[in-house]
Every structure is written in structure tokens, then in C-alpha cells.
Design a protein around this motif. Structure first.
Motif, PDB file in Angstrom:
ATOM      1  N   TYR A   8       1.053  -1.613  -0.126  1.00 33.00           N
ATOM      2  CA  TYR A   8      -0.137   0.084   0.020  1.00 33.00           C
ATOM      3  C   TYR A   8       1.131   0.988  -0.149  1.00 33.00           C
ATOM      4  O   TYR A   8       1.633   1.115   0.474  1.00 33.00           O
ATOM      5  CB  TYR A   8      -0.940  -0.087   1.210  1.00 33.00           C
ATOM      6  N   TRP A   9       0.342   2.516  -0.592  1.00 33.86           N
ATOM      7  CA  TRP A   9       0.947   3.641  -0.548  1.00 33.86           C
ATOM      8  C   TRP A   9      -0.014   4.370   0.497  1.00 33.86           C
ATOM      9  O   TRP A   9      -1.255   3.704   0.645  1.00 33.86           O
ATOM     10  CB  TRP A   9       0.813   4.353  -2.080  1.00 33.86           C
ATOM     11  N   SER A  10       0.206   5.604   0.374  1.00 32.62           N
ATOM     12  CA  SER A  10      -0.827   6.427   1.523  1.00 32.62           C
ATOM     13  C   SER A  10      -0.404   7.749   1.173  1.00 32.62           C
ATOM     14  O   SER A  10       0.833   8.224   0.102  1.00 32.62           O
ATOM     15  CB  SER A  10      -0.132   6.638   3.077  1.00 32.62           C
ATOM     16  N   LEU A  11      -1.657   8.959   1.112  1.00 32.50           N
ATOM     17  CA  LEU A  11      -1.050   9.776   0.967  1.00 32.50           C
ATOM     18  C   LEU A  11      -0.058  10.626   2.404  1.00 32.50           C
ATOM     19  O   LEU A  11      -0.265   9.871   3.335  1.00 32.50           O
ATOM     20  CB  LEU A  11      -2.567  10.631   1.017  1.00 32.50           C
ATOM     21  N   PRO A  12       0.735  11.937   1.859  1.00 34.06           N
ATOM     22  CA  PRO A  12       1.409  12.355   3.127  1.00 34.06           C
ATOM     23  C   PRO A  12       0.497  12.238   4.049  1.00 34.06           C
ATOM     24  O   PRO A  12      -0.229  13.279   4.198  1.00 34.06           O
ATOM     25  CB  PRO A  12       1.964  13.816   2.407  1.00 34.06           C
ATOM     26  N   ALA A  13       0.403  11.793   5.670  1.00 29.30           N
ATOM     27  CA  ALA A  13      -0.592  11.227   6.111  1.00 29.30           C
ATOM     28  C   ALA A  13       0.191  11.806   7.558  1.00 29.30           C
ATOM     29  O   ALA A  13       1.231  11.355   7.906  1.00 29.30           O
ATOM     30  CB  ALA A  13      -1.179  10.625   5.761  1.00 29.30           C
ATOM     31  N   GLY A  14      -0.439  11.777   8.979  1.00 31.40           N
ATOM     32  CA  GLY A  14       0.793  11.856  10.604  1.00 31.40           C
ATOM     33  C   GLY A  14      -0.891  11.964  11.435  1.00 31.40           C
ATOM     34  O   GLY A  14      -1.195  12.514  10.639  1.00 31.40           O
ATOM     35  N   ALA A  15       0.271  11.204  12.809  1.00 40.21           N
ATOM     36  CA  ALA A  15      -1.367  11.510  13.653  1.00 40.21           C
ATOM     37  C   ALA A  15      -0.622  12.722  14.158  1.00 40.21           C
ATOM     38  O   ALA A  15      -0.282  13.752  13.925  1.00 40.21           O
ATOM     39  CB  ALA A  15      -0.240  11.354  15.138  1.00 40.21           C
ATOM     40  N   ILE A  16      -1.788  13.670  14.813  1.00 39.60           N
ATOM     41  CA  ILE A  16      -1.780  14.866  15.695  1.00 39.60           C
ATOM     42  C   ILE A  16      -1.533  14.718  16.734  1.00 39.60           C
ATOM     43  O   ILE A  16      -1.877  13.802  17.790  1.00 39.60           O
ATOM     44  CB  ILE A  16      -3.348  15.179  15.904  1.00 39.60           C
ATOM     45  N   GLU A  17      -0.068  14.733  17.000  1.00 42.39           N
ATOM     46  CA  GLU A  17       0.187  15.329  18.708  1.00 42.39           C
ATOM     47  C   GLU A  17      -0.728  16.367  19.901  1.00 42.39           C
ATOM     48  O   GLU A  17      -1.354  16.993  19.135  1.00 42.39           O
ATOM     49  CB  GLU A  17       1.663  15.990  18.357  1.00 42.39           C
ATOM     50  N   PRO A  18      -0.386  15.330  21.067  1.00 43.47           N
ATOM     51  CA  PRO A  18      -1.750  16.598  21.871  1.00 43.47           C
ATOM     52  C   PRO A  18      -1.304  17.724  21.716  1.00 43.47           C
ATOM     53  O   PRO A  18       0.396  17.950  22.055  1.00 43.47           O
ATOM     54  CB  PRO A  18      -0.975  16.085  23.350  1.00 43.47           C
ATOM     55  N   GLY A  19      -1.447  18.474  21.536  1.00 43.07           N
ATOM     56  CA  GLY A  19      -1.488  20.918  21.565  1.00 43.07           C
ATOM     57  C   GLY A  19      -1.133  20.973  20.411  1.00 43.07           C
ATOM     58  O   GLY A  19      -1.311  22.297  20.205  1.00 43.07           O
ATOM     59  N   GLU A  20      -1.828  19.861  19.289  1.00 35.33           N
ATOM     60  CA  GLU A  20      -1.542  20.633  17.892  1.00 35.33           C
ATOM     61  C   GLU A  20      -3.259  20.700  17.066  1.00 35.33           C
ATOM     62  O   GLU A  20      -3.729  19.567  17.427  1.00 35.33           O
ATOM     63  CB  GLU A  20      -0.421  19.788  17.247  1.00 35.33           C
ATOM     64  N   ALA A  21      -2.899  21.845  16.389  1.00 41.79           N
ATOM     65  CA  ALA A  21      -4.006  21.562  16.032  1.00 41.79           C
ATOM     66  C   ALA A  21      -4.085  21.469  14.519  1.00 41.79           C
ATOM     67  O   ALA A  21      -3.271  21.032  14.210  1.00 41.79           O
ATOM     68  CB  ALA A  21      -4.863  23.088  15.124  1.00 41.79           C
ATOM     69  N   PRO A  22      -5.147  21.064  13.822  1.00 41.15           N
ATOM     70  CA  PRO A  22      -4.813  19.539  12.652  1.00 41.15           C
ATOM     71  C   PRO A  22      -4.728  20.564  11.241  1.00 41.15           C
ATOM     72  O   PRO A  22      -3.657  20.100  10.801  1.00 41.15           O
ATOM     73  CB  PRO A  22      -6.159  19.291  12.290  1.00 41.15           C
ATOM     74  N   ALA A  23      -4.565  21.313  10.958  1.00 37.95           N
ATOM     75  CA  ALA A  23      -3.745  22.611  10.195  1.00 37.95           C
ATOM     76  C   ALA A  23      -1.934  22.668  10.483  1.00 37.95           C
ATOM     77  O   ALA A  23      -1.043  22.517   9.740  1.00 37.95           O
ATOM     78  CB  ALA A  23      -4.376  23.847  10.111  1.00 37.95           C
ATOM     79  N   GLU A  24      -1.721  22.619  11.949  1.00 34.93           N
ATOM     80  CA  GLU A  24      -0.915  22.348  12.631  1.00 34.93           C
ATOM     81  C   GLU A  24       0.237  20.767  12.248  1.00 34.93           C
ATOM     82  O   GLU A  24       1.478  21.003  11.677  1.00 34.93           O
ATOM     83  CB  GLU A  24      -0.418  23.171  13.554  1.00 34.93           C
ATOM     84  N   ALA A  25      -0.818  20.172  12.332  1.00 29.14           N
ATOM     85  CA  ALA A  25      -0.230  18.862  12.407  1.00 29.14           C
ATOM     86  C   ALA A  25      -0.037  18.714  11.243  1.00 29.14           C
ATOM     87  O   ALA A  25       1.135  17.876  10.331  1.00 29.14           O
ATOM     88  CB  ALA A  25      -1.190  17.711  12.773  1.00 29.14           C
ATOM     89  N   LEU A  26      -0.817  18.639  10.792  1.00 30.13           N
ATOM     90  CA  LEU A  26      -0.709  18.394   8.601  1.00 30.13           C
ATOM     91  C   LEU A  26       0.577  19.183   7.785  1.00 30.13           C
ATOM     92  O   LEU A  26       1.717  18.709   7.673  1.00 30.13           O
ATOM     93  CB  LEU A  26      -1.877  19.079   7.984  1.00 30.13           C
TER      94      LEU A  26
END
Length: 164
Positions: free
Chosen positions: A45-63
Motif C-alpha cells: 500500500y501507498w498513502s497520502l502524506p499523513a500522520g498523527a495529531i500530537e497533543p496540543g496541535e491543531a489539525p492544520a498545524e499537524a498537517l
């Protein structure tokens, strides 16, 4: 980084048991309107560039952080394309870790950088045409890959939810 200290500590407590993981993914297009995918070197499998949101991060910041770590690109999140999750977004890693992702998918623009993985998670980064995208691990709806104007947010839902 493949797994953060936070998730390492969590895994130390729950082992490989299923955890719900807030995460982000990016639809990044090049000048030819092709979409960027990454390959980790494990499985088919391939994936989109992606990952987990860390505590304290907003989704856009994590992205922004995750895309840079995995691709070497700095991106600007332009639009939230959808929020997806549930049992169809469960995944078991080769080491047995089980996750159920709740994924914020953003359409992004490249601000700067060159394709070059920073964290070692990607062994291949490649742009694919919409109609020839590789096999991916999560069942994102085809609509998010279309190069057409979308409503502000696409919601995944089921008629059965209304009946409950």
C-alpha cells in the motif's frame, strides 16, 4: 519521526491493542494536477502524506509538520476536504499495532521545498495522475481525489445513523 514519544508511551501501556488516533492527510498536486503519494517500503500500500495529531496541535498545524517530515515540502492547507473515520479506517501495522484513524483531509498548495523525506518514513514519493493512483491503505472516497470544485466539507455518513 515514525512514532512520537506520546504514542510510544501510549503503546507502552496498551500494547498493540486498538487505539483511536486523530490524524491528518494531504492532497498535494503538482503543476500537472497529479497527486502526491508516499510509499513506506512495507507491504503493497501507498498513502497520502499523513500522520498523527500530537497533543496540543491543531489539525492544520499537524498537517504542515507531517507533510514536511515525510516529503521535505512546506505546504499551505487551503481547504478541509473531509473528515473520515470509523471501522473502515482501521489499520494494522506490520508490527501488530492496531489503529482506527479519524482523518482530517486537507487540500494543500506547495509553498516551498523539494521532494526529500526528512524522517525516513518514505522510501518513495511520487506524483500520480488521478486515474492511475496506487493502491492505498485507507478507503478515502474517490471524490476527494477529483480535481473539481468541492463543497466546503464532504461528510462521510450513513443513512442508518439517522434511524438510530
Amino acid at each position: 519521526m515514525p512514532i512520537s514519544e506520546y504514542y510510544k508511551q501510549l503503546r507502552g501501556k496498551v500494547g498493540t491493542e486498538l487505539i483511536v488516533m486523530p490524524s491528518v492527510a494531504a492532497i498535494i498536486r503538482n503543476g500537472d494536477h497529479e497527486i502526491l503519494f508516499q510509499y513506506s517500503g512495507e507491504g503493497e500500500y501507498w498513502s497520502l502524506p499523513a500522520g498523527a495529531i500530537e497533543p496540543g496541535e491543531a489539525p492544520a498545524e499537524a498537517l504542515i509538520r507531517e507533510v514536511w517530515e515525510e516529503t521535505g515540502l512546506t505546504v499551505k492547507p487551503n481547504k478541509l476536504l473531509g473528515v473520515f473515520g470509523g471501522k473502515d479506517f482501521r489499520f494494522t501495522y506490520p508490527n501488530g499495532d492496531q489503529v482506527e484513524y479519524n482523518v482530517f483531509v486537507f487540500q494543500c498548495t506547495i509553498v516551498k521545498g523539494e521532494l526529500c523525506p526528512v524522517d525516513g518514513e518514505s522510501v518513495d514519493l511520487r506524483f500520480f495522475k488521478e486515474d492511475s493512483k496506487p493502491k492505498i491503505a485507507l478507503p478515502y472516497p474517490d471524490l476527494i481525489f477529483k480535481n473539481v470544485p468541492l463543497a466546503d466539507v464532504y461528510y462521510q455518513w450513513d443513512e442508518e445513523w439517522i434511524k438510530k
